[in-house]
Design a protein around this motif. Structure first.
Motif, PDB file in Angstrom:
ATOM      1  N   SER A   7     -37.404 -28.759  59.290  1.00  0.00           N
ATOM      2  CA  SER A   7     -36.600 -29.531  60.246  1.00  0.00           C
ATOM      3  C   SER A   7     -35.374 -30.080  59.516  1.00  0.00           C
ATOM      4  O   SER A   7     -35.400 -31.167  58.964  1.00  0.00           O
ATOM      5  CB  SER A   7     -37.421 -30.657  60.869  1.00  0.00           C
ATOM      6  OG  SER A   7     -38.012 -31.433  59.853  1.00  0.00           O
ATOM      7  N   ASP A  33     -38.854 -25.257  63.032  1.00  0.00           N
ATOM      8  CA  ASP A  33     -40.150 -25.447  63.687  1.00  0.00           C
ATOM      9  C   ASP A  33     -40.114 -25.100  65.164  1.00  0.00           C
ATOM     10  O   ASP A  33     -41.024 -24.459  65.679  1.00  0.00           O
ATOM     11  CB  ASP A  33     -40.579 -26.917  63.576  1.00  0.00           C
ATOM     12  CG  ASP A  33     -41.361 -27.152  62.300  1.00  0.00           C
ATOM     13  OD1 ASP A  33     -41.814 -26.146  61.701  1.00  0.00           O
ATOM     14  OD2 ASP A  33     -41.503 -28.322  61.895  1.00  0.00           O
ATOM     15  N   THR A  34     -39.037 -25.568  65.829  1.00  0.00           N
ATOM     16  CA  THR A  34     -38.955 -25.343  67.272  1.00  0.00           C
ATOM     17  C   THR A  34     -38.987 -23.848  67.575  1.00  0.00           C
ATOM     18  O   THR A  34     -39.644 -23.403  68.518  1.00  0.00           O
ATOM     19  CB  THR A  34     -37.628 -25.909  67.833  1.00  0.00           C
ATOM     20  OG1 THR A  34     -37.393 -27.153  67.204  1.00  0.00           O
ATOM     21  CG2 THR A  34     -37.689 -26.072  69.322  1.00  0.00           C
ATOM     22  N   ARG A  36     -40.267 -21.420  65.737  1.00  0.00           N
ATOM     23  CA  ARG A  36     -41.606 -20.869  65.488  1.00  0.00           C
ATOM     24  C   ARG A  36     -42.558 -21.247  66.627  1.00  0.00           C
ATOM     25  O   ARG A  36     -43.274 -20.403  67.169  1.00  0.00           O
ATOM     26  CB  ARG A  36     -42.127 -21.407  64.144  1.00  0.00           C
ATOM     27  CG  ARG A  36     -43.458 -20.797  63.706  1.00  0.00           C
ATOM     28  CD  ARG A  36     -43.957 -21.407  62.401  1.00  0.00           C
ATOM     29  NE  ARG A  36     -43.047 -21.190  61.279  1.00  0.00           N
ATOM     30  CZ  ARG A  36     -43.011 -20.080  60.541  1.00  0.00           C
ATOM     31  NH1 ARG A  36     -43.856 -19.107  60.771  1.00  0.00           N
ATOM     32  NH2 ARG A  36     -42.152 -19.960  59.559  1.00  0.00           N
ATOM     33  N   THR A  37     -42.539 -22.513  66.996  1.00  0.00           N
ATOM     34  CA  THR A  37     -43.474 -22.997  68.012  1.00  0.00           C
ATOM     35  C   THR A  37     -43.240 -22.325  69.364  1.00  0.00           C
ATOM     36  O   THR A  37     -44.187 -21.897  70.029  1.00  0.00           O
ATOM     37  CB  THR A  37     -43.326 -24.523  68.177  1.00  0.00           C
ATOM     38  OG1 THR A  37     -43.262 -25.088  66.870  1.00  0.00           O
ATOM     39  CG2 THR A  37     -44.485 -25.115  68.917  1.00  0.00           C
ATOM     40  N   ILE A  40     -44.415 -18.703  69.173  1.00  0.00           N
ATOM     41  CA  ILE A  40     -45.888 -18.578  69.203  1.00  0.00           C
ATOM     42  C   ILE A  40     -46.390 -18.807  70.621  1.00  0.00           C
ATOM     43  O   ILE A  40     -47.198 -18.031  71.142  1.00  0.00           O
ATOM     44  CB  ILE A  40     -46.562 -19.569  68.218  1.00  0.00           C
ATOM     45  CG1 ILE A  40     -46.276 -19.154  66.780  1.00  0.00           C
ATOM     46  CG2 ILE A  40     -48.062 -19.647  68.461  1.00  0.00           C
ATOM     47  CD1 ILE A  40     -46.834 -20.099  65.724  1.00  0.00           C
ATOM     48  N   LYS A  41     -45.890 -19.852  71.265  1.00  0.00           N
ATOM     49  CA  LYS A  41     -46.352 -20.189  72.607  1.00  0.00           C
ATOM     50  C   LYS A  41     -46.119 -19.006  73.561  1.00  0.00           C
ATOM     51  O   LYS A  41     -47.003 -18.601  74.318  1.00  0.00           O
ATOM     52  CB  LYS A  41     -45.584 -21.427  73.087  1.00  0.00           C
ATOM     53  CG  LYS A  41     -46.008 -21.960  74.424  1.00  0.00           C
ATOM     54  CD  LYS A  41     -45.233 -23.241  74.758  1.00  0.00           C
ATOM     55  CE  LYS A  41     -45.350 -23.515  76.254  1.00  0.00           C
ATOM     56  NZ  LYS A  41     -44.328 -24.427  76.752  1.00  0.00           N
ATOM     57  N   ARG A  96     -50.267 -17.819  63.381  1.00  0.00           N
ATOM     58  CA  ARG A  96     -51.395 -18.177  64.249  1.00  0.00           C
ATOM     59  C   ARG A  96     -52.430 -17.062  64.169  1.00  0.00           C
ATOM     60  O   ARG A  96     -52.170 -15.940  64.612  1.00  0.00           O
ATOM     61  CB  ARG A  96     -50.846 -18.318  65.673  1.00  0.00           C
ATOM     62  CG  ARG A  96     -51.861 -18.690  66.707  1.00  0.00           C
ATOM     63  CD  ARG A  96     -51.676 -20.103  67.193  1.00  0.00           C
ATOM     64  NE  ARG A  96     -52.406 -20.289  68.457  1.00  0.00           N
ATOM     65  CZ  ARG A  96     -53.674 -20.737  68.511  1.00  0.00           C
ATOM     66  NH1 ARG A  96     -54.322 -21.058  67.417  1.00  0.00           N
ATOM     67  NH2 ARG A  96     -54.259 -20.863  69.685  1.00  0.00           N
TER      68      ARG A  96
END
Ligand SMILES: [Fe+2]
Ligand SMILES: [Fe+2]
Lengths: 312, 268, 112
Positions: A7, A33-34, A36-37, A40-41, A96
């Motif tokens: 971040s 991070d955003t 990646r997140t 993944i979602k 994940r």
């Protein structure tokens, strides 16, 4: 993952600028991070949907009306499982583990697309899932060929190529029913009426592209409404051509604007389907899947190899 | 299907070919249970291919049963695969058993595919050139089935106590019933004398035992190897003569054939 | 001496392809050396190496086909022109030909 901070506002700006310039992100690169997140979602939900999409169709392998349909449906469902196999791997490359995603899915906490929450009643449903629902998936998956996460885009190339077989498989089943006996025709028309709203829901609300974080972060390249319009462009004329009507009386294409007008689907019902209590169809598919999974705990390490002590 | 003049299904040739086709169809139908729910995604894909092969091979054998008697081959194939009454099916009862758990499924897969490979190898010498040619083709495809079955057989045997116990349970259920595979079809002697079926089912049993027994013994399952003269247990006997259990008559057959039967003459 | 298998991607969206083999004492060295053994003419955008001893090959005859599997391929589906015509005629017989008169886009963008 690298030890550097994930971040860092300055790097984040640079990263977004690179995405805007068409940069493709490889797994070994630094990413916020955003990013990646969100990936993944999105990717996990996509992979889950391939599995959950296989379940309603697989119920009909046992009931298919001819041996030809029996084996081609089995092959088509096999491809969907194959898609899950490829796409879970992409989420894995973001950190994940597949087993965790799979276990969350069958425990009922993993998310998947609304269209796979519904029961099937007749072979007409098989036609609708195979042509119209798969068609909706084809439209959205083609838009993912430009996604910014390179491993995802590469996998989509192969998936989209396989989907053109599914398109033919679906249209073939649909045409056979449309040209068939009155009972077969009715079976198809009733199924189209059932699937209409779920498919309109499938593309999501018409969020403006500027406000969609999945677009801002380069996951999706196209707005929900653009995808819905593309689906209408392709599939509605196909249905009308074979004498199948669409249940929305307001549905009409305006040749001047090049846009379809339709009745807004009930968005509360969509929220209820994907976020509320599981539907009866989902509950029973997951319950039974869980039972099989628990009953086979002894074989998981044998077929997959022992789980690594720490996630890589 | 009033307008479909099927060939005489009571001839020794029809009976032999129906036994082969029905074994493939019913075991393929049961194998398709795992599609979408197998213990791993990789295995899901592998096992789905085995299910599809069963259905596909059944189709090819039904075509030989038709022997050019109908113009619409697909309709003829479906009349055979989906249009007969339960007592007209000639598969062995072990094929119609539910998948139970993955260990039982693998034990049956191992037994059935070893049997099928041996039967196909003998049929390659059939005096019926079409039967011989198809057997050679299918034998080639069975190589993958055999490798796949042996892969999990070996891994379950040395996969720890629970896996080995479950595999043992699977074989305990499968092996006695598997003897039903080797029952002769009606007038089989005639088919053997004609050279259509170069090796009768009873002699295939000896060959199968010769090939399977050493592997079962090495895996610590010697006590489960059927005796040379062991009888087929009553509950698994006479499948080749059309006797079937509720697993077929109540479970498989109604679901598999309902849609076909409800719409006579429809095209799908 | 160890040998390493070398893989490379020609373009960002191309699959990793096997491009050859090199000799090196270890993976780290193989990675350095592969750049000039296999990619010195700009043959790719990304590459990887793997010890040859970990590279297992299957007997290619296992992929040979003797049975038709066209039901798994696009070539297994054909005759759509006739099938569409048959469905249109059935629609006409059911008095539903008016659906075909409604305005629709000239070209179906998403057709695959
Ligand atoms: Fe898919
Ligand atoms: Fe698909």
């Amino acid at each position: 993952m690298s030890a550097t901070s994930t971040s860092d506002p300055v790097r984040e700006e640079e990263f977004l600028a690179a995405l805007d310039a068409g940069h493709r992100v490889e797994p070994f690169e630094w990413m916020p991070d955003t990013y990646r997140t969100l990936n993944i979602k999105f990717i996990e939900m996509h992979a889950n949907s391939e599995i959950m999409g296989a379940l309603p169709e697989r119920e009909w392998i046992a009931r298919a009306p001819t041996l030809k349909r029996k084996r081609s449906l089995a092959a088509k469902v096999q491809d969907e499982v194959g898609h899950a196999h490829l796409i879970y791997r992409v989420a894995e490359s973001l950190g994940r583990p597949r087993r965790a995603m799979y276990e969350d899915l069958i425990a009922g906490t993993g998310r998947f697309h609304n269209v796979f929450h519904y029961p099937t009643y007749t072979w007409g449903d098989v036609a609708c899932i195979g042509f119209l629902v798969d068609g909706a998936a084809i439209v959205t998956q083609r838009a993912l060929l430009d996604t910014s996460y390179a491993p995802y885009a590469r996998v989509m190339k192969r998936v989209v190529a396989e989907e053109s077989l599914h398109y033919r498989h679906g249209e073939d089943i649909m045409l056979a029913l449309a040209a068939g006996t009155d009972e077969q025709f009715e079976m198809l028309q009733e199924a189209v009426n059932r699937w209409w709203e779920p498919i309109m829901h499938f593309f999501g609300t018409a969020v403006p592209a500027e406000e969609d974080p999945m677009i801002r972060w380069g996951v999706k390249g196209r707005s929900n409404e653009a995808s819905r319009q593309e689906w209408l462009n392709t599939y509605v004329p196909k249905m009308w051509d074979m004498g199948i009507d669409t249940p929305d009386p307001k549905l009409a294409y305006d040749p001047d604007t090049g846009w379809w007008d339709y009745t807004e689907p009930d968005w509360d019902r969509l929220a209820q389907i994907v976020k509320g209590e599981p539907t009866e169809a989902t509950a029973s598919r997951l319950y039974w899947r869980q039972l099989l999974h628990r009953h086979h705990a002894w074989v998981h390490d044998i077929v997959l190899g022992p789980e690594p002590a720490t996630a890589a | 299907m009033a307008d479909l003049a099927l060939p005489d299904l009571s001839t020794p040739r029809s009976q032999v070919l129906l036994a082969i086709a029905d074994d493939a169809l019913i075991s393929g139908h049961r194998a398709s249970h795992w599609t979408g729910v197998a213990p791993s995604l990789e295995e899901d894909l592998a096992f789905s291919t085995i299910a599809q092969a069963g259905i596909n091979h059944a189709d090819l054998w039904y075509q030989l049963v038709l022997d050019g008697t109908v113009d619409d081959v697909s309709a003829g194939v479906d009349a055979l695969g989906l249009g007969r009454e339960p007592e007209a099916y000639r598969h062995a009862i072990v094929c119609e058993r539910p998948p139970r758990d993955f260990a039982y499924t693998l034990a049956r897969h191992w037994v059935l595919d070893r049997f099928e490979a041996i039967r196909l190898a003998s049929l390659a010498a059939s005096t019926d050139p079409e039967v011989a040619a198809l057997s050679v083709k299918l034998l080639h495809e069975h190589r993958y089935h055999l490798e796949h079955a042996q892969l999990w057989f070996d891994r379950l045997v040395r996969g720890g106590d629970e896996a080995a116990d479950r595999l043992r349970d699977g074989f305990t259920q499968v092996l006695p019933e598997a003897l039903g595979l080797f029952e002769p079809v009606e007038d089989e002697d005639q088919a053997v004398a004609d050279g259509l079926l170069p090796v009768g089912h009873a002699r295939l049993r000896e060959r199968w035992l010769e090939s399977a027994a050493p592997l079962l013994e090495q895996a610590g399952l010697a006590d489960l190897v059927p005796a040379v003269d062991a009888a087929v247990p009553d509950e698994a006997a006479f499948g080749r003569r059309g006797c079937h259990t509720d697993d077929f008559v109540v479970d498989v057959w109604p679901e598999m054939t309902r849609l076909y039967r409800e719409h006579p003459g429809a095209r799908w | 001496m160890a040998t390493f298998e070398v893989f490379g991607r020609r373009k960002w969206d191309a699959p990793m392809e096997h491009v050859g083999i090199l000799h090196a004492p270890d993976a780290e060295a193989a990675l350095v050396l592969a750049r000039e053994t296999h990619f010195r003419h700009d043959e790719g955008v990304e590459y990887a190496v793997c010890p040859s001893e970990h590279f297992h090959t299957q007997d290619p005859t296992l992929l040979e086909r003797q049975v038709d599997i066209s039901y798994r391929l696009q070539s297994g589906y054909s005759g759509f022109r006739d099938k569409r015509e048959a469905a249109r005629q059935a629609a006409d017989a059911r008095g539903r030909s008016d659906l075909r008169e409604r305005p629709v886009p000239r070209r179906h963008g998403g057709e695959v």
